[in-house]
Design a protein around this motif. Structure first.
Motif, PDB file in Angstrom:
ATOM      1  N   VAL A  11       0.846  -1.204   0.000  1.00 21.74           N
ATOM      2  CA  VAL A  11       0.000   0.000   0.000  1.00 21.74           C
ATOM      3  C   VAL A  11       0.880   1.252   0.000  1.00 21.74           C
ATOM      4  O   VAL A  11       0.696   2.175  -0.790  1.00 21.74           O
ATOM      5  N   ARG A  12       1.882   1.251   0.899  1.00 17.88           N
ATOM      6  CA  ARG A  12       2.779   2.420   0.970  1.00 17.88           C
ATOM      7  C   ARG A  12       3.489   2.630  -0.369  1.00 17.88           C
ATOM      8  O   ARG A  12       3.544   3.749  -0.895  1.00 17.88           O
ATOM      9  N   GLN A  13       3.998   1.555  -0.933  1.00 16.07           N
ATOM     10  CA  GLN A  13       4.746   1.698  -2.184  1.00 16.07           C
ATOM     11  C   GLN A  13       3.838   2.102  -3.340  1.00 16.07           C
ATOM     12  O   GLN A  13       4.240   2.875  -4.201  1.00 16.07           O
ATOM     13  N   HIS A  14       2.610   1.594  -3.354  1.00 14.45           N
ATOM     14  CA  HIS A  14       1.688   1.934  -4.442  1.00 14.45           C
ATOM     15  C   HIS A  14       1.377   3.433  -4.429  1.00 14.45           C
ATOM     16  O   HIS A  14       1.313   4.074  -5.484  1.00 14.45           O
ATOM     17  N   VAL A  15       1.209   4.000  -3.224  1.00 16.02           N
ATOM     18  CA  VAL A  15       0.932   5.440  -3.131  1.00 16.02           C
ATOM     19  C   VAL A  15       2.180   6.234  -3.550  1.00 16.02           C
ATOM     20  O   VAL A  15       2.070   7.288  -4.172  1.00 16.02           O
ATOM     21  N   LEU A 106       2.647  11.385   2.040  1.00 12.23           N
ATOM     22  CA  LEU A 106       1.318  10.806   1.816  1.00 12.23           C
ATOM     23  C   LEU A 106       1.378   9.278   1.901  1.00 12.23           C
ATOM     24  O   LEU A 106       0.469   8.635   2.428  1.00 12.23           O
ATOM     25  N   HIS A 107       2.469   8.705   1.366  1.00 10.97           N
ATOM     26  CA  HIS A 107       2.595   7.240   1.393  1.00 10.97           C
ATOM     27  C   HIS A 107       2.685   6.717   2.829  1.00 10.97           C
ATOM     28  O   HIS A 107       2.160   5.653   3.139  1.00 10.97           O
ATOM     29  N   HIS A 108       3.316   7.506   3.735  1.00 10.82           N
ATOM     30  CA  HIS A 108       3.361   7.096   5.146  1.00 10.82           C
ATOM     31  C   HIS A 108       1.956   7.142   5.746  1.00 10.82           C
ATOM     32  O   HIS A 108       1.566   6.266   6.518  1.00 10.82           O
ATOM     33  N   LYS A 109       1.187   8.178   5.375  1.00  3.76           N
ATOM     34  CA  LYS A 109      -0.164   8.317   5.943  1.00  3.76           C
ATOM     35  C   LYS A 109      -1.054   7.139   5.546  1.00  3.76           C
ATOM     36  O   LYS A 109      -1.804   6.607   6.365  1.00  3.76           O
TER      37      LYS A 109
END
Ligand code: SF4
Length: 196
Positions: A11-15, A106-109
């Protein structure tokens, strides 16, 4: 193609860039463990050890129980992850993730939102906030968990599964600065050529 359960890291990497988890699932490559990754793991472990000796002051919380390295899974979402820390208070459950950065992207969020959803499934509760603990600054940043974030996490999971299933390369990240030093750079010919 048989799709495995996805992870919060996906999920983090996709964002961050949708091509990164796509490549990981579709390219028959062994991902090298770099010195930077090893350093990150050691840093994480030492942060957990230090954190267990600290109070909860950085989070603005007086009392609570901390659990470290918590394995989370949702059969419904077909998603799993290992969260750095969970704080249990009398009133709420708060996911915490350590980061060796000076800011929250944003990816962390969305990584936190995915953990929050997994924690909700695992512990049958509602999570309304989480924290990123910025290791270099020794500072905790609160990240509220909203309905819109949960919906985006579900969308990310759908998009990634669909792309991998159809073997359809997603569009590259519009933030081209991220391509510098990316381990998959050589597969992104269109980006290198300055296209799409
Ligand atoms: S090179 Fe750029 S577009 Fe390609 S995977 Fe890496 S970050 Fe994404």
């Amino acid at each position: 193609m048989n799709l495995p359960d996805l992870t919060v890291t996906d999920v983090r990497q996709h964002v961050y860039c949708p091509r990164i988890p796509y490549y990981r699932y579709t390219l028959p490559l062994e991902r090298p463990v770099t010195a930077k990754m090893d350093l990150g793991r050691e840093e994480h472990e030492s942060t957990s050890a230090k954190e267990s000796r600290r109070t909860l002051k950085a989070y603005g919380i007086k009392e609570g129980e901390r659990r470290f390295g918590v394995d989370l899974y949702s059969r419904h979402l077909r998603l799993r992850g290992k969260l750095d820390m969970v704080i249990f208070t009398r009133y709420e459950l708060i996911p915490v993730e350590y980061k060796m950065t000076s800011g929250v992207g944003l990816h962390h969020k969305y990584q936190l939102a995915a953990y929050a959803m997994l924690a909700e499934h695992t512990f049958s509760c509602t999570v309304s906030r989480s924290f990123v603990y910025l290791t270099p600054e020794k500072r905790a940043v609160e990240v509220p968990i909203t309905a819109a974030m949960r919906e985006r996490v579900r969308r990310v999971l759908r998009e990634l599964r669909r792309a991998v299933w159809n073997e359809r390369l997603p569009a590259p990240t519009p933030h081209r600065g991220r391509c510098t030093g990316c381990e998959y750079r050589r597969f992104c010919g269109d980006v290198l050529a300055g296209g799409a």
